[in-house]
Write a protein that holds these residues in place. Structure first.
Motif, short mmCIF file in Angstrom:
data_model
loop_
_atom_site.label_atom_id
_atom_site.label_comp_id
_atom_site.label_asym_id
_atom_site.label_seq_id
_atom_site.Cartn_x
_atom_site.Cartn_y
_atom_site.Cartn_z
N PHE A 26 -1.89 -3.07 -19.24
CA PHE A 26 -2.87 -4.26 -19.22
C PHE A 26 -2.68 -5.30 -20.37
O PHE A 26 -3.25 -6.47 -20.05
CB PHE A 26 -4.10 -3.61 -19.55
N ARG A 54 -0.33 -8.10 -22.11
CA ARG A 54 1.13 -8.91 -21.71
C ARG A 54 1.41 -9.87 -23.01
O ARG A 54 2.27 -10.31 -22.95
CB ARG A 54 1.07 -9.84 -20.78
N VAL A 90 -3.79 -12.26 -16.88
CA VAL A 90 -3.56 -10.94 -16.22
C VAL A 90 -4.43 -10.86 -14.84
O VAL A 90 -5.74 -11.06 -15.11
CB VAL A 90 -3.74 -9.74 -17.05
N TRP A 120 -8.86 -6.50 -15.31
CA TRP A 120 -8.19 -5.48 -15.33
C TRP A 120 -9.18 -4.38 -15.54
O TRP A 120 -10.32 -4.26 -15.86
CB TRP A 120 -7.08 -5.49 -16.57
N GLY A 161 -3.70 -6.02 -13.39
CA GLY A 161 -2.84 -5.27 -14.43
C GLY A 161 -2.29 -4.20 -13.85
O GLY A 161 -2.13 -4.01 -12.47
#
Length: 472
Positions: free
Chosen positions: A154, A156, A320, A145, A323
């Motif tokens: 970015f 989660r 991720v 990211w 992102g």
């Protein structure tokens, strides 16, 4: 080594080395060795940025989602998911990022953080209210990211109060060290990165556990021949990842300019505006990396996540890819779906966000999202390669939630979602029923009897059932 094996057996070595072994029948009560109930519940979320329009979703595995086809028999795909009721103000990069995997309305400016915990935290709290026992790390956040703004772009992983968890770790070597230990103590040595590379080239962390390994593989070991072979394959896989770490680490260089905190500095401090500092440039000044280097890093991270789950070193996590916002300038020639694209020239003056999504070049977006989704598929493939005592793979025994932030060109409607694994609790297929993200999360967690244990702040109306999804 104690001949009485516990459910989670570990080879301990010098320093901070602790190599967890895969789950084996000998670790389990004889009556439960082949039963699903003795496999730990796991939940991992996987996200990719910049959305995918419904027309591409409806191509199913003939378009950007092609890399997910090997998992079709274990995957339910949702092509009519509306995140609009959960959005805050602003573009979906900011306004729905924290609603993804939480299913509750996102909070708006200035923080843009979540209204509640992400689903892996919900399951963790419901099943382990006193903490997750006997794991290396309770949860882990990983991925590639670029930091460009609000934390919802970015991160989660959202804590119980909706505050952000750790920023995703980009470097495979640090993921390795978190799960399997390292010879080097944590610190601020500026030469640490190169020393870690040298360690992984010239010496394995497995060397520190040699004495215990020999005992485990001896004629007096409580393990049978099949389990010894599984242990050997497991340790070979760890060594293989070690050998691949060095070139990837070297190619990543000073990756993206803003490294996540070291282990022990696990979460970023408040105020949340901390995340908005040092955001880095966009456009032609955005960070650049070869797509193959990023792909290699994601593949290694995926193998480590799978190894960590297989040996019960980690049960919850988030992955991720890029992102929300996608402010990374990838380079190199990319070939997929019978077409080719030159990322080097395409992103020379800007990022995918600026050059192909704002102006909306569907043909370029199609290949770019194929690239991103293929990176997530590395982890799924690695999880599917590890067989567990109940005859199912780590992927089949885990609950995987996969999603993106919007559908077509910053529209929060038609956000693609998928559910994988689930231990046979769900029916695979394509679902075009109109639902909210919370409907999917509710039904997925309810299958584990989790939704009823932790009442969620779902939208005002009750979550609806999704016809045919649950395998009752």
């Amino acid at each position: 080594m104690d001949p009485k094996l516990t459910r989670r057996a570990v080879l301990f070595g010098a320093g901070s080395v602790a190599i967890a072994l895969p789950l084996l029948p000998e670790f389990m009560p004889r009556a439960a060795a082949g039963e699903d109930d003795d496999i730990p519940c796991r939940l991992f979320t996987m996200s990719f940025g910049l959305g995918i329009e419904k027309a591409m979703q409806l191509e199913q595995f003939n378009g950007p989602l092609q890399s997910l086809q090997p998992f079709a028999s274990r995957m339910a795909c949702f092509t009519n998911v509306d995140a609009t009721p959960l959005a805050a103000e602003g573009t979906p990069h900011f306004s729905t990022g924290a609603a993804t995997f939480t299913g509750v309305p996102q909070k708006g400016a200035p923080d843009y953080h979540a209204g509640g915990p992400s689903m892996e935290q919900v399951m963790k709290r419901a099943l382990h209210p006193m903490g997750v026992p006997n794991v290396s790390v309770p949860e882990i956040s990983v991925g590639i990211w670029s930091r460009t703004g609000a934390v919802s772009q970015f991160t989660r992983h959202w804590n119980t109060d909706g505050s952000p968890g750790p920023r995703p770790q980009r470097r495979p070597s640090k993921v390795f060290n978190s799960l399997f230990g390292t010879y080097m103590p944590p610190g601020d040595d500026p030469d640490e990165a190169q020393l870690l590379i040298d360690r992984h080239v010239h010496r394995s962390v497995l060397d520190a556990t040699l004495e215990q390994y020999e005992s485990l593989m001896s004629v007096n070991s409580p393990l049978g021949a099949d389990s010894k072979a599984r242990v050997q394959n497991h340790l070979d896989a760890i060594r293989d990842v070690e050998q691949q770490l060095a070139p990837t680490e070297e190619n990543m260089g000073p990756m993206l300019g803003c490294e996540p905190p070291m282990a022990g500095d696990y979460t970023d401090p408040q105020p949340y505006s901390f995340y908005d500092n040092d955001t880095g440039a966009t456009g032609a000044g955005a960070p650049e990396i070869g797509w193959q280097v990023a792909d290699d890093a994601m593949r290694l991270i995926g193998e480590l996540m799978a190894l960590g789950a297989a040996c019960d070193a980690v049960r919850f996590g988030s992955l991720v890819c890029v992102g929300a916002g996608g402010h990374i300038r990838f380079s190199g020639q990319y070939d997929a779906l019978g077409e080719s694209i030159d990322f080097t020239s395409l992103f020379d003056s800007g990022t995918p966000h600026d050059l192909i999504f704002h102006s909306y070049h569907a043909d370029r977006i199609r290949l770019y999202q194929h690239f991103c989704i293929a990176q997530l598929a590395h982890t799924l493939a690695a999880m599917d390669a590890h067989m567990e005592p109940n005859g199912k793979t780590v992927l089949e025994n885990s609950l995987i939630l996969l999603a993106t932030e919007y559908g077509e060109n910053h529209d929060a409607k038609d956000t693609f979602h998928a559910v994988l694994g689930g231990g046979g609790r769900f029916n695979a297929g394509w679902y075009d029923q109109a639902v909210l993200p919370s409907d999917i999360y509710h039904q997925a967690l309810d299958a584990y009897d989790v939704d009823s244990k932790i009442p969620m702040n779902w939208p005002e109306y009750s979550p609806q059932e999704i016809g045919g999804f649950r395998n009752r």
